[in-house]
Design an enzyme around this catalytic site. Structure first.
Site, PDB file in Angstrom:
ATOM      1  N   ASP A 185       0.824  -1.212   0.000  1.00  9.86           N
ATOM      2  CA  ASP A 185       0.000   0.000   0.000  1.00  9.86           C
ATOM      3  C   ASP A 185       0.860   1.264   0.000  1.00  9.86           C
ATOM      4  O   ASP A 185       2.091   1.211   0.103  1.00  9.86           O
ATOM      5  CB  ASP A 185      -0.914  -0.044   1.242  1.00  9.86           C
ATOM      6  CG  ASP A 185      -2.176   0.780   1.060  1.00  9.86           C
ATOM      7  OD1 ASP A 185      -2.216   1.612   0.136  1.00  9.86           O
ATOM      8  OD2 ASP A 185      -3.122   0.587   1.848  1.00  9.86           O
ATOM      9  N   ASP A 255      -9.780   4.383  -3.321  1.00  8.84           N
ATOM     10  CA  ASP A 255     -10.564   3.295  -2.720  1.00  8.84           C
ATOM     11  C   ASP A 255     -12.020   3.385  -3.148  1.00  8.84           C
ATOM     12  O   ASP A 255     -12.574   4.476  -3.305  1.00  8.84           O
ATOM     13  CB  ASP A 255     -10.524   3.390  -1.190  1.00  8.84           C
ATOM     14  CG  ASP A 255      -9.173   2.957  -0.626  1.00  8.84           C
ATOM     15  OD1 ASP A 255      -8.256   2.681  -1.410  1.00  8.84           O
ATOM     16  OD2 ASP A 255      -9.067   2.904   0.611  1.00  8.84           O
TER      17      ASP A 255
HETATM   18  C1  GLA Z   1      -5.830   1.630   1.750  1.00  5.29           C
HETATM   19  C2  GLA Z   1      -6.008   0.724   0.542  1.00  5.29           C
HETATM   20  C3  GLA Z   1      -7.213  -0.174   0.753  1.00  5.29           C
HETATM   21  C4  GLA Z   1      -7.044  -0.988   2.011  1.00  5.29           C
HETATM   22  C5  GLA Z   1      -6.805  -0.067   3.193  1.00  5.29           C
HETATM   23  C6  GLA Z   1      -6.423  -0.841   4.438  1.00  5.29           C
HETATM   24  O1  GLA Z   1      -6.864   2.562   1.873  1.00  5.29           O
HETATM   25  O2  GLA Z   1      -6.151   1.492  -0.628  1.00  5.29           O
HETATM   26  O3  GLA Z   1      -7.387  -1.030  -0.364  1.00  5.29           O
HETATM   27  O4  GLA Z   1      -5.955  -1.848   1.832  1.00  5.29           O
HETATM   28  O5  GLA Z   1      -5.745   0.851   2.927  1.00  5.29           O
HETATM   29  O6  GLA Z   1      -6.096  -0.020   5.512  1.00  5.29           O
END
Ligand code: GLA
Length: 703
Positions: A185, A255
């Site tokens: 990430d 997201d």
């Molecule tokens: C970020 C990522 C998500 C998820 C969250 C977990 O926002 O983009 O896909 O993995 O972190 O904390």
């Protein structure tokens, strides 16, 4: 990290919070210029059989987009090893694993809050008491694979230990545990991070994974570091280009959120310009599938639409729902072999936009056997008719083509034209193949039925009539098949009690010919307001003894025009968009009374620029009067302009209205108009503090 699009707006209280958020975003976005990595050359489009993929995976992994499950949207930080095993068992028992859904991926929060004394990552002792190596062995024994999550920075997005300073150690740990997939990430950005250092970090982890000698799919979020998927950000495309060389899949958009349209159609729009970066072993990642999700509440049609788009765009297919309570509908969506085959096609090409027709994107994806998968995605709020053809989608010339609708399961033949009506906010996925002459007779001819309820005035988005009104509805049946159709008959079905007209017919319709008619539909007086469906239905014969047919619906909204002298708070709008928050009916944004320069209005509306509201007045009203001005609650440096339209023609312009503008008393002639549009735009090039009131907005109507 939550990658929020900075919001425009706004009342002062919220502005302060947003400034903080914006500052954080800027700090996280690296400032040094990105090393320019050249995009992969777009693969040549050829339609010969068994086309070979253009380029290969950087580590030999993920030659088709990874498929499986991820816990995040369903379990968040509550995930336990029992949940993981239960979902894994569901993948196997449902048959989804056999169809390719093999990755079982842990997202954030699988790890303990601290590393061990030697710096090694360790599993959360309560939720994963047996550890990750044990879990991997369990999953491998079930024929599945295990993925884990980490972040490139000092912490994960949920503040667990990040990988920064431990890349090699973590890669070795993952390999030792026999992990098959790493999601890396973009969170916990270390101070001093620059664009160059950031790219070097992702490259380092990519190399460290490779050096373990274990096939570990590398999934990462480097492009997210450039904020929203915005190609105008100078870092964005270089990040995507680099990702396509050092990883197997990369998140290219923020997201997902529960708002279906902005998430699914927004991600499609973001992904369309990125087709050139996808190739076997390297995929644009649209984020997770939400089929069956009890946290997003999407309809079956919406879940199916997402699956169609993800498949056409060769995105990984990682569902994030509780598979242990999977419904038949979810299984049907995730388990559609023909749709999976489009996603998993070995040619590894992502769909590309070939046309935009109204609100429909026509996207074509060449497949290894010479077929083309066609996505018709309707982002609009009304069904939309579209027409494309075999040449436009890139097929080689042939006498006829087979068209498979991958959700309906139908197969038809066309001489070339492919015309469909795509449902509002939905998508169709077709697979089109050249047909040899002898095979044509095996398929029903592809026919298209079109039906149009005319808009309330030319160019309007609304199809509205009032009780008692007659509506003229043209409809047509066209034969696009190579073989003729016989004894064709086209009729229009209307709601019970409505009068329409007789069917039209044609004895024979050769390729490209149509039979059409116009129906004068009368809406009975007293019909209740609401949305009604009219359906054009064709029936015909083809070949020696086959009966065929199809039908297309169109909707008409019945609305009752206002009477007397109502204020707008007493009416429902047809549609409304507000710059920020919900429109205030008889109250301002903060819930207090509407007030302009000390005058309080018990009746009226609060909006935030830029706002547009549509009302149906049905030709029944002569005048619209209203007071206008910024709401006393929060006007600061705001400036707006009010513009009104009657059936699309401008009938009023307030000029710029600021804090110092005396209350405006508008009297507007709207005689004969069916639609009144109220638009509140920006008055000074900014949209801050555009807290605009309509005080006592009143219509004068007959009856
Ligand atoms: C970020 C990522 C998500 C998820 C969250 C977990 O926002 O983009 O896909 O993995 O972190 O904390």
């Amino acid at each position: 990290m939550i990658h929020e699009r900075p919001r425009r707006m706004v009342p002062a209280l919220i502005a302060a919070v947003l400034c903080t958020a914006a500052a954080l975003t800027t700090a996280a976005a690296p400032s040094a210029s990105a090393a320019q990595a050249a995009p992969a050359a777009p693969a040549q489009h050829s339609a010969r059989h068994q086309i070979q993929p253009a380029s290969q995976s950087y580590n030999g992994a993920a030659l088709t987009p990874p498929m499986g499950w991820n816990d995040w949207y369903q379990y968040r930080c509550g995930i336990t090893e029992n949940d993981v095993l239960a979902n894994a068992r569901a993948l196997v028992s449902s048959g989804l694993a056999k169809l390719g859904y093999r990755y079982v991926n842990l997202d954030d929060c699988w790890m303990a809050p601290q590393r061990a004394a030697d710096g090694q990552l360790q599993a959360d002792p309560t939720r994963f008491p047996h550890g990750i190596a044990w879990l991997a062995a369990k999953l491998h024994a079930m024929g599945l694979k295990l993925g884990v999550y980490e972040s490139f920075g000092t912490t994960t997005c949920q503040r667990r230990p990040g990988s920064y300073g431990h890349y090699q150690q973590d890669a070795n740990t993952f390999a030792k545990w026999k992990i098959d997939f790493l999601k890396f990430d973009y969170c916990g950005v270390p101070p001093g991070t620059t664009s160059a250092s950031l790219q070097a970090d992702y490259q380092q982890m990519s190399r460290d994974l490779l050096a373990t000698g274990r096939h570990i799919v590398f999934s990462e979020e480097l492009p997210v570091a450039a904020g929203d998927a915005n190609p105008a950000n100078p870092h964005y495309l270089p990040y995507v280009a680099l990702s396509s060389k050092i990883s197997n899949m990369w998140r290219m958009a923020p997201d997902e959120k529960p708002n279906f349209r902005s998430t699914v159609f927004g991600h499609l729009a973001d992904d369309l310009p990125l087709a050139q970066y996808a190739h076997p072993g390297a995929w644009n990642d649209l984020d997770m599938l939400m089929a069956g999700s009890s946290t997003f509440h999407w309809s079956v049609q919406q879940q199916q639409t997402q699956m169609s788009i993800w498949a056409e765009m060769a995105s990984p297919l990682l569902d994030s729902s509780d598979l242990t309570s999977m419904t038949t509908a979810t299984k049907r969506i995730l388990g559609n072999r023909a749709v999976i085959a489009v996603d998993q096609d070995p040619l590894g090409r992502q769909g590309q936009l070939v046309a935009k027709q109204g609100s429909v994107d026509v996207v074509a994806k060449p497949l290894a056997d010479g077929d083309v998968a066609v996505l018709l995605a309707n982002t609009g709020s009304a069904p939309q008719q579209v027409s494309t053809n075999a040449r436009a989608i890139g097929l080689r010339r042939a006498g006829a083509y087979a068209v498979r609708d991958l959700w309906a399961g139908t197969r038809r033949e066309t001489a070339g034209t492919i015309a469909e009506t795509v449902p509002a906010g939905g998508a169709m996925l077709l697979r089109v193949s050249p047909l040899r002459a002898f095979a044509v007779g095996r398929y029903a001819p592809f026919t298209a039925v079109s039906v149009t309820v005319p808009p309330v005035y030319p160019g309007s988005q609304f199809t509205i009539a009032k009780p008692g009104q007659a509506v003229t509805v043209p409809a047509a049946l066209q034969n696009d098949g190579r073989v003729p159709v016989w004894n064709a008959r086209l009729s229009l079905t209307v709601p019970s009690g409505w009068s329409s007209g007789s069917p039209v017919s044609a004895r024979i319709l050769p390729t490209g010919k149509e039979v059409s008619g116009t129906w004068h539909v009368t809406v009975p007086p007293g019909t209740a307001a609401g949305t009604y469906t009219l359906t054009a239905t064709a029936k015909y014969r083809w070949g020696y003894r086959h009966a065929g047919g199809n039908s297309t619906p169109a909707t008409v909204q019945i609305a009752v025009p206002p009477v007397g002298t109502p204020t707008l708070d007493q009416l429902s709008w047809l549609s409304a968009v507000n710059g920020y928050g919900p429109i205030g009916i008889n109250k301002n944004y903060y819930g207090g009374p509407l007030s302009i320069h000390g005058t309080v209005y018990p009746h009226g509306l609060w909006v935030n620029s830029v706002a547009t509201l549509y009302y149906y007045v049905g030709g029944n009203c002569s005048t619209f009067t209203t007071d206008l001005g910024l709401d006393d609650s929060d006007k600061s440096t705001g400036a707006v302009v009010y513009q009104f339209y009657a059936d699309g023609h401008q009938v009023y312009d307030s000029g710029v209205v600021t804090n110092s503008t005396p209350t405006v008393h508008a009297i507007v002639n709207i005689s004969g108009a069916r639609i009144l549009e109220l638009h509140v735009g920006e008055g000074n090039g900014t949209i801050n503090y555009g807290n605009a009131d309509f005080g006592s907005p009143r219509l004068t109507c007959t009856g």
